[in-house]
Enzyme design. Structure first.
Site, short mmCIF file in Angstrom:
data_model
loop_
_atom_site.label_atom_id
_atom_site.label_comp_id
_atom_site.label_asym_id
_atom_site.label_seq_id
_atom_site.Cartn_x
_atom_site.Cartn_y
_atom_site.Cartn_z
N GLU A 119 45.75 70.71 84.95
CA GLU A 119 45.43 72.00 85.54
C GLU A 119 44.14 71.91 86.34
O GLU A 119 43.48 70.87 86.35
CB GLU A 119 45.33 73.08 84.45
CG GLU A 119 46.65 73.33 83.74
CD GLU A 119 46.57 74.48 82.76
OE1 GLU A 119 47.44 75.35 82.83
OE2 GLU A 119 45.64 74.51 81.94
N HIS A 235 41.81 84.87 87.60
CA HIS A 235 42.84 83.85 87.76
C HIS A 235 43.34 83.91 89.19
O HIS A 235 43.66 84.99 89.70
CB HIS A 235 43.98 84.07 86.77
CG HIS A 235 44.82 82.84 86.58
ND1 HIS A 235 45.69 82.38 87.54
CD2 HIS A 235 44.90 81.96 85.55
CE1 HIS A 235 46.27 81.28 87.10
NE2 HIS A 235 45.81 81.00 85.91
N ARG A 284 38.89 77.36 89.04
CA ARG A 284 39.45 78.68 89.32
C ARG A 284 38.54 79.55 90.19
O ARG A 284 39.03 80.31 91.03
CB ARG A 284 39.76 79.39 88.00
CG ARG A 284 40.95 78.79 87.29
CD ARG A 284 41.16 79.44 85.95
NE ARG A 284 42.36 78.88 85.32
CZ ARG A 284 42.76 79.18 84.09
NH1 ARG A 284 42.06 80.03 83.35
NH2 ARG A 284 43.86 78.64 83.59
N HIS A 343 40.84 87.76 84.44
CA HIS A 343 41.58 86.92 83.50
C HIS A 343 40.82 86.62 82.21
O HIS A 343 41.35 86.82 81.13
CB HIS A 343 41.95 85.61 84.20
CG HIS A 343 42.76 84.67 83.38
ND1 HIS A 343 43.97 85.01 82.81
CD2 HIS A 343 42.55 83.37 83.03
CE1 HIS A 343 44.47 83.98 82.17
NE2 HIS A 343 43.61 82.97 82.26
N ARG A 378 35.14 79.01 83.06
CA ARG A 378 35.90 78.26 82.04
C ARG A 378 36.83 77.24 82.69
O ARG A 378 37.55 77.55 83.63
CB ARG A 378 36.72 79.23 81.19
CG ARG A 378 37.63 78.54 80.18
CD ARG A 378 38.37 79.55 79.35
NE ARG A 378 39.29 80.35 80.12
CZ ARG A 378 40.59 80.09 80.26
NH1 ARG A 378 41.11 79.00 79.72
NH2 ARG A 378 41.36 80.89 80.96
#
Length: 531
Positions: A119, A235, A284, A343, A378
């Site tokens: 990811e 997100h 992100r 998110h 994060r």
């Protein structure tokens, strides 16, 4: 008070951190009671799609290691990760996953090994997953089943209102409302907050309706410190549905890009090509900001995620596939319209890596906590890992602390409190407009004034009132931190301060409530509050 219950440990929340803590506490012989304001599975955990980021000794990419995972975590965290917390939590990851598997969780396999994907922000394939893109649902199922099998009592539809204290001022449990609004006390010398996030501050979020920042407000009212609240991760890819007013939006997991999907603008041009060395798998905050910039350029409401080149899309991503089909989109044959949405809260209640806050008897774990793992942004799929690791560690900390002599104390009973609430629609529109991806001093000040003027003090006799009060206090804390941080770092982006300022701001902004109920920056003067 109409009712009462007693325990050694009250766990507030039924997500991955709370249920992991409850199971470990029972193993350690603690009388444990779990309480949740909705059904046991209504929190954020069940919605997590991507997986658990972990490096296992016997199954990992060549060259991958816990140290490399830590380096990726620090890079995503943009200079605000706590080095010791990163090392400690990630080092315990493999053991935590094995405990989860022993509790019954079933992860996807690639032959005899666990299947792994990659990811955004990760430099290796280290994200294990379940049900293709339903990891959170499997984690929730396994932990809920284990809690039920162990006979751990779970009070559903009981809303925690306030911490309560004994005559000496020590924490003695919490005041709660049952499903009929009757107040009662859960007496315990230890309370663990595992209430999840604060996504309902915003009009568009991946979070369910229960994510109203309750744990942040409870911790502040208990005297604990919160930090890094300005770092709300958006997100980059949630399903765009025209005309949707507000509420939870279907998530398009980052693993779709990990398997080769690319982002396009409405003109068909690649969005991330040349914008970052990792292109579509950039962290992100970078992807969300770039999408936001491209939307401004084109005037469109969404961008496109082209996943048509992924073989076996429906089998690999059944949850995403079903969400798209319900919206009239076939992701196998056409790009998916996506946009960003609130998110994950990178900040929260300040704790150590064992869940201890600065208030004796009060602990926190999961998204509500700020351990220092996430910093300013994060790294994908570190959240379930943190809940598994710190949930267990918090239970062990409670057992050690109680062994030193703490007992169930008799609380001083007080009436149901009152607090300022703000109309939820107004609050969400205000935060979405002024405290989203692009922020400015002028907009943040306007938001604070709007919430101050709209606040009305009401008794917290219903779940709705408790949630609205939590949202109001959490919003003011977030705005305070966002105003103070005059730079752009991680998921905090200021249009009027677009650069990182490591000289002044390579540190966290911490807040608490003073005895008068005013928000207070611990290194600065008091600021206005709706508390």
């Amino acid at each position: 008070m109409n009712w009462e219950a007693r325990a050694d440990l009250v766990v507030v929340g039924t997500g991955v951190a709370g249920l992991t803590a409850a199971l470990r506490a029972r193993e350690l012989g603690l009388r444990t009671l779990v309480v949740t304001k909705d059904s046991a599975g209504a929190g954020n955990t069940a919605w997590a799609q991507g997986g658990v980021a972990v490096v296992r000794d016997d199954e990992h990419d060549d060259g991958d290691s816990v140290q490399r995972h830590a380096a990726d975590t620090r890079t995503a965290g943009a200079g605000l990760c706590d080095e010791d917390a990163v090392r400690a939590i990630l080092a315990d990851g493999a053991a935590a996953v094995e405990r989860l598997r022993a509790a019954g969780a079933r992860f996807d396999l690639a032959g005899a090994a666990l299947a792994r994907t990659r990811e955004g922000g990760h430099t290796a394939f280290r994200v294990i997953h379940a049900g293709g893109d339903a990891t959170g649902a499997e984690v929730q199922r396994a932990l809920s089943s284990a809690v039920g099998a162990d006979g751990i009592p779970v009070l559903e539809r009981h809303c925690v209102v306030e911490p309560v204290r004994d005559e000496s001022g020590a924490l003695a449990g919490v005041l709660a409302l049952d499903e009929h609004g009757n107040p009662g006390v859960l007496r315990a010398p230890a309370v663990l907050l595992a209430t999840g996030g604060l996504g309902q501050l915003y009009a568009a979020t991946t979070n369910p309706e229960v994510a109203t920042g309750d744990g942040i407000a409870l911790a502040l009212r208990a005297g604990a410190t919160v930090a890094d609240l300005e770092f709300v991760q958006f997100h980059p890819t949630v399903l765009h549905t025209p005309g949707a007013a507000r509420g939870r939006r279907p998530l398009i997991t980052e693993a779709v890009r990990g398997e080769g999907a690319v982002l396009l603008d409405v003109r068909g041009e690649r969005i991330m090509a040349g914008a970052h060395p990792q292109a579509d798998l950039a962290p992100r905050d970078v992807v969300s900001a770039e999408i936001n910039r491209r939307l401004g350029e084109t005037g469109a409401e969404h961008v496109l995620l082209d996943a048509t080149g992924i073989d076996g899309f429906a089998a690999r991503f059944p949850t995403v596939h079903a969400s798209c089909l319900r919206a009239g989109i076939d992701p196998v044959r056409e790009p998916i319209p996506v946009t960003s949405a609130a998110h994950y809260a990178c900040g929260g209640v300040v704790t150590d890596v064992e869940g201890r806050t600065g208030v004796a008897g009060l602990y926190a774990a999961g998204e509500v906590a700020r351990t220092g793992l996430h910093g300013a942004n994060r790294l994908a799929s570190n959240s379930l890992l943190e809940g598994l690791v710190v949930g267990a560690r918090a239970a062990e900390a409670v057992a050690r602390d109680l062994a030193r002599g703490a007992a169930v104390r008799r609380p001083v009973l007080v009436p149901v409190p009152a607090a300022a609430v703000v109309d939820r629609d107004l609050l969400q529109r205000t935060l979405s407009r002024h405290a989203g991806i692009g922020r400015s001093a002028e907009g943040l000040a306007e938001a604070r004034i709007a919430l101050d003027q709209a606040g009305v003090v009401r008794p917290l006799r219903t779940r709705e009132a408790v949630e609205d009060a939590s949202l109001a206090l959490t919003a003011q804390a977030l705005l305070t931190a966002a105003e103070a941080r005059t730079e752009s770092r991680g998921s905090h982006r200021r249009r009027d301060h677009p650069e990182i300022d490591d000289v002044r701001w390579r540190r966290s902004i911490a807040l608490r409530l003073d005895v008068s109920g005013w928000l207070f920056r611990t290194d600065r003067e008091p600021v206005r509050s709706v508390a």
